[in-house]
Design a protein around this motif. Structure first.
Motif, short mmCIF file in Angstrom:
data_model
loop_
_atom_site.label_atom_id
_atom_site.label_comp_id
_atom_site.label_asym_id
_atom_site.label_seq_id
_atom_site.Cartn_x
_atom_site.Cartn_y
_atom_site.Cartn_z
N ILE A 179 -31.06 13.39 43.98
CA ILE A 179 -29.67 13.47 44.42
C ILE A 179 -29.37 14.91 44.80
CG2 ILE A 179 -27.24 13.19 43.77
CD1 ILE A 179 -28.11 11.11 41.72
N VAL A 180 -28.74 15.11 45.94
CA VAL A 180 -28.28 16.44 46.36
C VAL A 180 -26.79 16.33 46.66
CG1 VAL A 180 -28.48 18.33 48.01
CG2 VAL A 180 -30.53 17.07 47.29
N ALA A 181 -25.96 17.06 45.90
CA ALA A 181 -24.51 17.09 46.11
C ALA A 181 -24.12 18.48 46.58
CB ALA A 181 -23.79 16.74 44.82
N GLU A 182 -23.32 18.53 47.62
CA GLU A 182 -22.92 19.82 48.19
C GLU A 182 -21.41 19.85 48.37
OE1 GLU A 182 -26.40 21.26 51.09
OE2 GLU A 182 -25.61 19.29 51.62
N GLY A 183 -20.76 20.83 47.72
CA GLY A 183 -19.33 21.08 47.91
C GLY A 183 -18.43 19.92 47.52
N LEU A 184 -18.80 19.17 46.48
CA LEU A 184 -17.99 18.00 46.10
C LEU A 184 -16.62 18.43 45.58
CD1 LEU A 184 -20.31 15.45 44.25
CD2 LEU A 184 -19.76 15.64 46.67
N ALA A 192 -7.52 17.72 39.40
CA ALA A 192 -8.84 17.98 39.99
C ALA A 192 -9.94 17.53 39.04
CB ALA A 192 -8.99 19.46 40.31
N ILE A 193 -10.85 16.72 39.54
CA ILE A 193 -12.04 16.32 38.77
C ILE A 193 -13.12 17.38 38.96
CG2 ILE A 193 -13.79 14.54 38.41
CD1 ILE A 193 -10.97 13.61 37.72
N VAL A 194 -13.49 17.65 40.19
CA VAL A 194 -14.40 18.75 40.53
C VAL A 194 -13.88 19.41 41.79
CG1 VAL A 194 -16.52 17.87 39.47
CG2 VAL A 194 -15.92 17.11 41.76
N ASP A 195 -14.28 20.65 42.00
CA ASP A 195 -13.86 21.40 43.18
C ASP A 195 -15.00 22.31 43.60
OD1 ASP A 195 -12.50 22.62 45.19
OD2 ASP A 195 -11.21 23.84 43.90
N GLY A 196 -15.61 22.00 44.73
CA GLY A 196 -16.74 22.81 45.22
C GLY A 196 -17.97 22.70 44.36
N PHE A 197 -18.29 21.49 43.90
CA PHE A 197 -19.40 21.29 42.97
C PHE A 197 -20.70 21.03 43.73
CE2 PHE A 197 -21.93 18.26 40.34
CZ PHE A 197 -22.20 19.12 39.29
N ASP A 198 -21.75 21.78 43.39
CA ASP A 198 -23.08 21.61 43.97
C ASP A 198 -24.06 21.22 42.86
OD1 ASP A 198 -21.99 22.51 46.34
OD2 ASP A 198 -22.70 24.57 46.06
N LEU A 199 -24.98 20.32 43.19
CA LEU A 199 -25.98 19.91 42.20
C LEU A 199 -27.19 19.34 42.93
CD1 LEU A 199 -26.78 19.28 39.18
CD2 LEU A 199 -25.76 17.02 39.56
N ARG A 411 -15.02 28.97 37.64
CA ARG A 411 -15.85 27.85 38.10
C ARG A 411 -17.17 28.37 38.65
NH1 ARG A 411 -16.71 25.93 42.98
NH2 ARG A 411 -15.00 27.14 43.85
N ALA A 412 -18.24 27.66 38.32
CA ALA A 412 -19.55 28.00 38.88
C ALA A 412 -20.19 26.74 39.40
CB ALA A 412 -20.44 28.65 37.82
N SER A 413 -20.94 26.83 40.44
CA SER A 413 -21.68 25.69 40.95
C SER A 413 -23.09 26.14 41.25
CB SER A 413 -21.01 25.11 42.20
OG SER A 413 -20.94 26.09 43.21
N ALA A 414 -24.04 25.21 41.07
CA ALA A 414 -25.44 25.59 41.29
C ALA A 414 -26.22 24.35 41.59
CB ALA A 414 -26.00 26.28 40.05
N SER A 415 -27.43 24.54 42.10
CA SER A 415 -28.29 23.40 42.39
C SER A 415 -29.22 23.09 41.26
CB SER A 415 -29.10 23.68 43.67
OG SER A 415 -29.96 24.76 43.43
N ALA A 416 -29.27 23.93 40.22
CA ALA A 416 -30.05 23.65 39.02
C ALA A 416 -29.45 24.47 37.90
CB ALA A 416 -31.52 24.03 39.22
N ALA A 417 -29.83 24.15 36.65
CA ALA A 417 -29.21 24.80 35.50
C ALA A 417 -29.53 26.27 35.45
CB ALA A 417 -29.70 24.13 34.22
#
Length: 502
Positions: A179-184, A192-199, A411-417
């Protein structure tokens, strides 16, 4: 009390959810300050913050309390004595739950030793009874009666129930990226549930989602699965995904249908022309036989699902889930109502599962045992990634994690931990994608090192190859694959780091 347990005391009971009613009853009990409290699974429907609040209250109370719970961390924090109910007997140990499992295993070891001695004695006496006839033509009737009494004693012993015979059927291997999530971004009822979430979820990851009740953990997972559309951003899925979902509401079970009908009526499990057979991991099985593997007896097969306890409903849902092939497991509060032995078995299964796992749970011990990455949802759209399970999250977040609601983290967003809460400074020499990747690599490297260490411990068993050759082969292949991925990740990190430094 209402603030600590997170419910609105002015809400009408008839419109409150089951969880809200449970929390209100718990608050009422504590507020009445009784001399003795009897607490039956008090942590069910509580998020981690509320469980820790309850722990603090019970640590301070002068009242005595007796608690039934399968939450290991909760029991370790509070108990001073243990009552163990096993096959109609109650044993007591004047030590807390922290010492329970060693005590239980010792009791079982002694029981197995006594049973072995009894079996040997019966075998020896039975041989004498046969050989004595031809030798003397007259038997010692007292000794024969003693043999009959030994056999009656052995027959009267109740066997330990054991754990459900669970096994996961692995589907075809998914693509490397699951799964790739970008800017959710997602807002629900103005919140707001999420804002600008990447994973980025890669094959083999175990991603846990934690946060207060109502913060939107289940909604985020549904967005990642494509069941709920985000307000902004996009989600893409890898190839060959076969998804199996364990939902906390047990909505997949028909409460008015029988256990038999809930299994045989599933189109993915039905065997054409065989009303009493279901397809389990590619093999036809009798419905009752399969139910017995999950500790149900024959009489229960024709009983309606609504007659089951919470733990039995969870086991039935697991029976359905584990009959199907999958490579992406979604587990929403899987630990509710499950006994400790079944939790241990589920943990072992997830450890051996080659697929990917998305997990929502308030069981801190289970999170520590299973999760390789934790997504902490802190409210107001903040969702931060950390390497490891719950204890790792606490260590990385520092003092703020003592009460997540007490401080508003950026808030922080990243593609991995990430292995630490602070994001590295921006690197002007790198492109946006390269900077993003450089931030993600330390967490990926830490996860791979942990998996390699775990596989090394497994393969250190000298008897594994002869005892479980298939498991040995899978572990060897997994070790080689993760070592190659680790080497590639380290080389990539070194290349990007050198580029960033010019």
């Amino acid at each position: 009390m209402a603030q600590g347990l997170k419910f609105d005391p002015s809400r009408a009971v008839e419109v409150a959810s089951g969880g809200e009613r449970r929390r209100a009853a718990l608050a009422k009990l504590i507020a009445e300050a009784p001399e003795l409290m009897l607490l039956d699974e008090p942590t069910n429907h509580l998020d981690i913050d509320a469980v820790r609040w309850l722990e603090d209250e019970l640590k301070q109370t002068r009242a005595a309390f007796v608690v039934i719970s399968h939450d290991r961390a909760f029991l370790r924090a509070l108990t001073r004595a243990t009552l163990w109910i096993d096959r109609g007997q109650v044993r007591r140990q004047e030590k807390g739950f922290e010492h329970f499992e060693a005590w239980r295993d010792k009791q079982w070891e002694e029981e197995d030793l006594q049973r072995h001695k009894l079996d040997r004695k019966i075998k020896a006496e039975a041989r004498w009874a046969v050989e004595g006839i031809s030798a003397r033509r007259k038997r010692n009737q007292g000794r024969v009666r003693a043999l009959q009494e030994l056999r009656a004693e052995r027959a009267g012993q109740i066997r330990r129930q054991g754990a459900a015979a669970m096994a996961l059927e692995e589907g075809p291997k998914s693509g490397r990226k699951v799964i790739v999530a970008e800017g959710l971004a997602k807002t629900f009822d103005g919140r707001a549930i999420v804002d600008g979430f990447d994973l980025t979820v890669q094959r083999g990851d175990r991603v846990a989602f934690v946060g207060p009740n109502g913060v939107g953990k289940t909604t985020l997972i549904k967005m990642l699965l494509g069941e709920v559309a985000p307000d902004a951003g996009r989600v893409s899925h890898g190839t060959n995904l076969e998804i199996a979902v364990f939902d906390q509401t047990r909505a997949q079970l028909d409460p008015d249908a029988t256990l038999w009908e809930n299994l045989a009526g599933d189109p993915l499990m039905r065997v054409s022309g065989q009303a009493d057979q279901i397809m389990v991991r590619g093999t036809p099985k009798h419905v009752v036989g399969y139910l017995k593997e999950f500790l149900f007896d024959e009489a229960q097969a024709r009983a309606p699902v609504r007659s089951l306890s919470g733990g039995e409903k969870a086991r039935l849902l697991l029976a359905r889930l584990m009959a199907r092939p999958s490579n992406l497991l979604v587990l929403d509060e899987p630990t509710n109502d499950l006994d400790i032995e079944t939790l241990d078995l589920m943990q072992d299964l997830l450890g051996e599962y080659d697929g990917t796992v998305l997990l929502v749970s308030h069981d801190r011990d289970f999170l520590d045992r299973v999760a390789t990455t934790t997504v902490a949802m802190e409210g107001d759209g903040r969702a931060v990634l950390y390497a490891g399970g719950w204890s790792d999250y606490l260590a990385q977040r520092g003092p703020r994690a003592a009460r997540p609601e007490a401080a508003a983290a950026p808030r922080a967003s990243a593609s991995a931990a990430k292995p630490a809460p602070a994001a590295p400074p921006a690197r002007s020499a790198l492109s946006f994608t390269e900077k993003h990747r450089l931030e993600a690599l330390p967490g990926e490297i830490a996860r791979l090192e942990a998996e390699i260490a775990k596989l090394g411990e497994l393969l250190a068993d000298p008897d594994l190859f002869t005892r479980e050759p298939v498991k040995f082969r899978k572990a060897t292949e997994a070790l080689a694959e993760r070592q190659a991925r680790l080497a590639a990740a380290e080389d990539e990190w070194l290349t990007l780091e050198e580029k960033a430094d010019g």
